[in-house]
Design an enzyme around this catalytic site. Structure first.
Site, PDB file in Angstrom:
ATOM      1  N   HIS A 154       0.839  -1.210   0.000  1.00  0.00           N
ATOM      2  CA  HIS A 154       0.000   0.000   0.000  1.00  0.00           C
ATOM      3  C   HIS A 154       0.870   1.254   0.000  1.00  0.00           C
ATOM      4  CE1 HIS A 154      -3.925   1.957   1.024  1.00  0.00           C
ATOM      5  NE2 HIS A 154      -3.078   2.924   1.316  1.00  0.00           N
ATOM      6  N   ASP A 163       9.704   6.243   8.358  1.00  0.00           N
ATOM      7  CA  ASP A 163       8.996   5.854   9.562  1.00  0.00           C
ATOM      8  C   ASP A 163       8.030   6.979   9.882  1.00  0.00           C
ATOM      9  OD1 ASP A 163       8.588   3.753  11.348  1.00  0.00           O
ATOM     10  OD2 ASP A 163       9.590   4.838  12.960  1.00  0.00           O
ATOM     11  N   PHE A 218      -5.757   3.721   5.292  1.00  0.00           N
ATOM     12  CA  PHE A 218      -5.338   2.652   6.200  1.00  0.00           C
ATOM     13  C   PHE A 218      -4.967   3.269   7.550  1.00  0.00           C
ATOM     14  CE2 PHE A 218      -0.644   3.182   6.397  1.00  0.00           C
ATOM     15  CZ  PHE A 218      -0.496   4.200   5.451  1.00  0.00           C
TER      16      PHE A 218
HETATM   17  P1  IMP Z   1       4.952   3.353   9.020  1.00  0.00           P
HETATM   18  O1  IMP Z   1       6.185   3.806   9.694  1.00  0.00           O
HETATM   19  O2  IMP Z   1       4.695   4.088   7.721  1.00  0.00           O
HETATM   20  O3  IMP Z   1       4.867   1.866   8.850  1.00  0.00           O
HETATM   21  O4  IMP Z   1       3.729   3.784   9.923  1.00  0.00           O
HETATM   22  C1  IMP Z   1       3.557   3.310  11.242  1.00  0.00           C
HETATM   23  C2  IMP Z   1       2.072   3.267  11.532  1.00  0.00           C
HETATM   24  O5  IMP Z   1       1.543   4.604  11.489  1.00  0.00           O
HETATM   25  C3  IMP Z   1       1.255   2.470  10.532  1.00  0.00           C
HETATM   26  O6  IMP Z   1       1.159   1.120  10.898  1.00  0.00           O
HETATM   27  C4  IMP Z   1      -0.085   3.148  10.589  1.00  0.00           C
HETATM   28  O7  IMP Z   1      -0.850   2.652  11.659  1.00  0.00           O
HETATM   29  C5  IMP Z   1       0.269   4.596  10.894  1.00  0.00           C
HETATM   30  N1  IMP Z   1       0.304   5.391   9.656  1.00  0.00           N
HETATM   31  C6  IMP Z   1       1.387   5.708   8.913  1.00  0.00           C
HETATM   32  N2  IMP Z   1       1.050   6.446   7.856  1.00  0.00           N
HETATM   33  C7  IMP Z   1      -0.285   6.606   7.926  1.00  0.00           C
HETATM   34  C8  IMP Z   1      -1.239   7.285   7.112  1.00  0.00           C
HETATM   35  O8  IMP Z   1      -0.920   7.896   6.077  1.00  0.00           O
HETATM   36  N3  IMP Z   1      -2.502   7.211   7.520  1.00  0.00           N
HETATM   37  C9  IMP Z   1      -2.895   6.562   8.645  1.00  0.00           C
HETATM   38  N4  IMP Z   1      -2.071   5.910   9.428  1.00  0.00           N
HETATM   39  C10 IMP Z   1      -0.766   5.925   9.082  1.00  0.00           C
END
Ligand code: IMP
Length: 201
Positions: A11, A76, A156
């Site tokens: 995604h 992150d 998401f």
């Molecule tokens: P990651 O570091 O991009 O994997 O994000 C960590 C967590 O933050 C993800 O598992 C989501 O729960 C949340 N997250 C990150 N980006 C988004 C977004 O654009 N919309 C909503 N939740 C997000």
């Protein structure tokens, strides 16, 4: 130019590809070709044990660079809620505990935010780029509020409970193009691309 995005999340890979394409279209240039970890046949679970977004982004990029010697970047992201002292922050993916899903994470936030008037929150993304021996960091932030209830089915993670400033809809109710144009990840990725475009000159 080919670049590896250190993620297993299809995604996110798709979202960032869309951001790069939109940017290239805007600038009249050809988009950077983005590969994910599966394209490298890398199925390792990359550890995210640092206590900051910066630390995790750097660790993930370092992991891929040291294993495959390719130009790469990692990101992150955290949802930082003012009334919760910046939580869930770096723990956003596992706020309700290891093995829990986005539904449980959102429920924990909604439960903690019940009756709290200060709904201010922000999404923050840090991107760490490893280009040859160099490392560069880029940040993107979008401010908004945590809604009183869930709205929308798109996106998401915490999308359905986050309403960006200047909008009366949550991220989950916005079309992907609009979300990307204002989002934390969109902002950080555009900074990354602008850097890469100028780096090549
Ligand atoms: P990651 O570091 O991009 O994997 O994000 C960590 C967590 O933050 C993800 O598992 C989501 O729960 C949340 N997250 C990150 N980006 C988004 C977004 O654009 N919309 C909503 N939740 C997000």
């Amino acid at each position: 130019m080919r670049l590896v995005f250190a993620t297993h999340n299809a995604h996110k890979l798709n979202e960032v590809r869309n951001i790069l394409c939109a940017y290239a279209e805007e600038q009249g240039t050809s988009p950077i070709e983005l590969m994910g970890l599966e394209d490298l046949k890398c199925y390792d679970d990359i550890p995210e044990n640092e206590s900051t977004l910066e630390g995790n982004a750097r660790a993930k990029a370092d992991f891929v660079f040291s294993r495959f010697s390719v130009d790469c970047f990692a990101d992150d992201t955290g949802l930082e809620i003012e009334a919760l002292g910046g939580e869930p922050g770096v723990y956003s993916a596992r706020y309700a505990g290891e093995g829990h899903d986005s539904f449980a994470n959102r429920k924990k936030v909604m439960d903690l935010m019940q009756g709290i008037c200060n709904r201010k929150a922000r999404f923050r993304t840090v991107v760490a780029l490893r280009l040859g021996g160099e490392e560069h960091l880029f940040e993107g932030v979008v401010n908004g509020i945590i809604t009183e209830s869930e709205h929308g089915t798109g996106g998401f993670g915490y999308d359905s409970i986050f309403q960006p400033d200047g909008f009366d809809r949550t991220f989950a109710e916005l079309d992907i193009k609009t979300k990307n144009s204002i989002s934390h990840r969109g902002m950080a990725m555009r900074k990354l691309v602008e850097f890469l475009v100028n780096y090549k000159k």
